[in-house]
Design a protein around this motif. Structure first.
Motif, short mmCIF file in Angstrom:
data_model
loop_
_atom_site.label_atom_id
_atom_site.label_comp_id
_atom_site.label_asym_id
_atom_site.label_seq_id
_atom_site.Cartn_x
_atom_site.Cartn_y
_atom_site.Cartn_z
N GLU A 163 31.24 24.98 3.15
CA GLU A 163 30.34 23.76 3.21
C GLU A 163 28.48 23.60 2.28
O GLU A 163 27.75 24.63 1.61
N MET A 164 28.44 22.22 1.71
CA MET A 164 26.99 22.46 0.38
C MET A 164 26.87 21.01 0.93
O MET A 164 25.90 20.69 -0.54
N GLY A 165 26.21 20.95 2.48
CA GLY A 165 25.56 19.75 3.06
C GLY A 165 24.06 20.14 2.87
O GLY A 165 22.90 19.59 3.30
N LEU A 166 23.32 20.94 2.32
CA LEU A 166 21.33 21.58 2.89
C LEU A 166 20.66 20.83 2.57
O LEU A 166 20.01 19.92 2.98
N ARG A 167 21.00 19.95 1.35
CA ARG A 167 20.29 19.07 0.86
C ARG A 167 20.25 17.72 1.57
O ARG A 167 19.97 16.79 1.18
N ARG A 168 21.51 17.36 1.82
CA ARG A 168 21.74 16.07 2.89
C ARG A 168 21.59 16.76 4.61
O ARG A 168 21.21 15.33 5.65
N ALA A 169 20.33 17.34 5.21
CA ALA A 169 20.97 18.06 6.27
C ALA A 169 19.35 17.57 7.22
O ALA A 169 18.36 16.75 6.00
N GLN A 170 19.90 17.81 8.90
CA GLN A 170 18.35 16.48 8.92
C GLN A 170 17.48 17.97 9.03
O GLN A 170 17.06 18.83 10.06
N GLY A 171 16.40 18.35 8.06
CA GLY A 171 15.62 19.58 8.04
C GLY A 171 16.21 20.23 7.49
O GLY A 171 17.10 21.33 7.98
N PRO A 172 15.68 21.91 7.78
CA PRO A 172 15.43 23.22 7.58
C PRO A 172 16.57 23.73 8.19
O PRO A 172 17.24 24.06 8.17
N ASP A 173 15.69 23.58 9.61
CA ASP A 173 16.87 23.68 10.65
C ASP A 173 18.13 23.45 11.15
O ASP A 173 19.07 23.97 11.12
N GLY A 174 18.34 21.92 10.95
CA GLY A 174 18.90 21.26 11.34
C GLY A 174 20.58 21.72 9.74
O GLY A 174 21.21 22.27 9.92
N GLY A 175 19.66 22.13 8.99
CA GLY A 175 20.37 23.10 8.13
C GLY A 175 21.21 24.49 7.38
O GLY A 175 22.20 24.90 7.55
N LEU A 176 20.20 25.07 8.58
CA LEU A 176 20.59 26.62 8.82
C LEU A 176 21.36 26.41 9.36
O LEU A 176 23.23 27.49 9.70
N THR A 177 21.39 25.34 10.76
CA THR A 177 22.55 25.38 11.56
C THR A 177 23.89 25.26 11.49
O THR A 177 24.45 25.20 12.01
N ALA A 178 23.64 23.86 10.60
CA ALA A 178 25.06 23.83 10.01
C ALA A 178 25.86 24.14 8.82
O ALA A 178 26.61 24.25 9.19
N SER A 179 25.39 25.54 8.64
CA SER A 179 26.06 25.82 7.66
C SER A 179 26.61 27.60 8.47
O SER A 179 27.20 28.04 8.53
N THR A 180 25.64 27.74 9.69
CA THR A 180 26.14 28.91 10.38
C THR A 180 27.37 28.24 11.07
O THR A 180 28.39 28.72 11.36
N TYR A 181 27.25 27.35 11.33
CA TYR A 181 28.42 27.24 12.31
C TYR A 181 29.34 25.71 12.06
O TYR A 181 30.54 25.34 12.74
N SER A 182 29.17 25.50 10.68
CA SER A 182 30.27 25.30 10.09
C SER A 182 31.02 26.33 9.21
O SER A 182 32.64 25.99 9.54
N TYR A 183 30.46 27.32 9.80
CA TYR A 183 31.34 28.59 8.96
C TYR A 183 32.23 28.63 10.12
O TYR A 183 33.06 29.42 10.13
#
Length: 534
Positions: A163-183
């Motif tokens: 997963e490499m979508g932090l720069r596309r995520a819906q804000g920093p909280d969304g980015g952290l959630t996406a990285s955590t739960y995509s794993y």
């Protein structure tokens, strides 16, 4: 792994109507009434047949830290009517979750429509206030985990997904959630460093095109000397060694020595000197076959002489599948020509707005792609931006409550319930069963008369195995057991997905997984519907 921080979610991350209802409960003398809510979704996301339950760890952190601060109460006083009794704010000041109990599906569980992801019970005013933050914590996490699980099923077990979508995520909280739960959903890791620090997600990253274009080739390398990997023997001038190998590679590939870009080669050498044990070449800054690949090979072979092995190459544009095939063929050719067998298996990574359709193409049989980086398509869930979870009251004071509505799909199931998964003799999933908590649990080998949701009448089923679904996690504010590590939940999710039949795993037009009601629950629904519900 560093200890996870306390929840960043505060009590005021909520809708104002939760607070206005709380005031209404308090004025009516009902703040302490015992109530139970269920959090669930009505339809599987992405047109699929399943979801993965996620977000529980975030919910429990939030609940354990739940307290109104002075500044919270001051703000609420500014938005509520000026004549609001000050005693209401004093009541809010005393609130914590020491009387809240939570039952939930474990992280990574298969979840289906109508089956609670969470059951939350406690004082009515308080558990009403929990609605919005719990929905926020569960809905996106479960959506991301499910999206990631779909991508993993498409890719198959062998391809590595990052997963490499932090720069596309819906804000920093969304980015952290996406990285955590995509794993959790099946990705192998993330580019997100904070997810590594806070959540233990494996992180990886190498270099971007900007690093390569920053070099012109005229720069003087301060220290071009590199010691052998074994630590024995004299240092070697890597710049000189790369030049020698470039001549040999270009001759083998039929290229002029001037064709590979000088600045690109300088960037590769600089990166190799910084990371000789983890050198990766990004090949498409100028030309993959006429520049990026020969420059990579020259540096990789020079490192190989010193006992180092490059980790791979990456492509970020063009026909990724075709280029991977061509590159693998060249690796094999150069490997045979120069007697370097390790080169044949150098990893090929790809990225570039990869969606489900392109992923299926990259994962097809015979593909030479080893690693796939996905950003936008995993963190933004473009096929469906929300899971649509709801949080509904099912009992107050031990009495069932039911929502009746003009839309049958939005009707709720009354009463405190338990949930079970019924399995066949070979462990295959038969259906999920909802029943009233007061009913004895179903038994393996026992014939059950049930009411499948959406069906016109009952049917019978005889499960070979029965699994209770909802586990007790929080009782009167205290954790009943430790949450499993994220990696363990990830492994459980993959095990859960393995139980799905091929018909339920299909990406398009899958078979519908059945959720059924016990006869007693069905009778309660019928009785309350006829009475108009209390």
């Amino acid at each position: 792994m560093a200890a996870e921080q306390e929840s960043e979610v505060r009590p005021l991350l909520t809708d104002l109507y939760q607070v206005t209802m709380a005031l209404g409960y308090w004025r009516a003398g009902r703040a302490q009434d015992q109530a139970e809510f269920e959090l669930f979704f009505r339809r599987c996301p992405f047109g699929g047949a399943f979801a993965l339950a996620a977000g529980l760890r975030d919910c429990l952190r939030f609940l354990r830290a739940f307290r109104f601060q002075d500044e919270d109460l001051e703000f609420l006083a500014s938005v509520l009517p000026p004549n609001t009794d000050p005693e209401f704010f004093e009541h809010l000041r005393t609130l914590d979750c020491s009387r809240v109990t939570v039952r939930a599906l474990p992280e990574g569980s298969l979840a289906f429509p109508g089956v609670p992801l969470l059951q939350v019970s406690g004082p009515l005013l308080l558990v009403q206030l929990l609605e919005t933050p719990l929905l926020c914590l569960v809905s996106y996490a479960s959506l991301i985990a499910t999206n990631a699980a779909r991508l993993r099923l498409i890719a198959g077990p062998e391809k590595r997904l990052w997963e490499m979508g932090l720069r596309r995520a819906q804000g920093p909280d969304g980015g952290l959630t996406a990285s955590t739960y995509s794993y959790l959903g099946g990705f192998d890791g993330s580019s997100n460093v904070l997810a590594g620090q806070l959540r233990g997600v494996p992180v990886a990253g190498t270099l971007a095109h900007s690093f390569i274009t920053s070099f012109s080739g005229t720069e003087v390398t301060p220290d071009p000397m590199l010691a052998p990997a074994a630590g024995q023997g004299p240092k070697v001038n890597l710049v000189t060694c790369v030049k020698v190998w470039l001549e040999r590679v270009c001759a083998q590939l039929g290229l002029g020595l001037q064709e590979p870009h000088l600045g690109e080669r300088a960037a590769f050498v600089a990166y190799a000197l910084a990371f000789p044990q983890a050198f990766q070449g990004l090949l498409d800054t100028y030309s993959v076959l006429r520049s990026g690949l020969p420059n990579f090979l020259a540096v990789a072979l020079a490192l190989g002489e010193l006992g180092y092995r490059p980790v791979g190459v990456r492509l970020d544009s063009g026909d990724l599948l075709q280029q991977a095939q061509e590159i693998r063929g060249i690796f094999q050719n150069i490997s045979a020509q120069f007697q370097v067998p390790w080169l044949e298996s150098v990893s090929i990574a790809v990225s570039n707005n990869i969606d489900e359709e392109e992923l299926a193409r990259l994962a097809q049989e015979g593909s030479e792609v080893n690693v796939i980086g996905i950003g936008t398509s995993v963190v933004t869930c473009p096929r469906q931006p929300s899971l649509g979870c709801v949080y509904k009251l099912v009992s107050v004071g031990g009495q069932p409550r039911m929502k009746l509505t003009e839309d049958p799909e939005k009707q709720t199931l009354p009463g405190s319930k338990s949930a079970f998964r019924l399995l066949g003799p070979n462990g295959s999933l038969l259906l999920d069963l909802l029943q009233l908590a007061e009913e004895p649990p179903p038994q393996a080998g026992q014939e059950l008369r049930i009411w499948p949701q959406g069906a016109q009448g009952p049917c019978t089923v005889r499960p070979a195995h029965v699994e209770p679904l909802l586990q007790l996690w929080l009782q009167h504010g205290q954790l009943c057991k430790p949450l499993p590590p994220l990696a363990e939940s990830r492994a459980f999710a993959q095990q859960s997905l393995g139980q799905l039949s091929p018909e339920h795993r299909r990406m398009e037009q899958p078979a519908v997984y059945q959720v059924a009601l016990s006869e007693k629950l069905q009778a309660l629904v019928h009785r309350l519907s006829a009475l108009g519900a209390p």
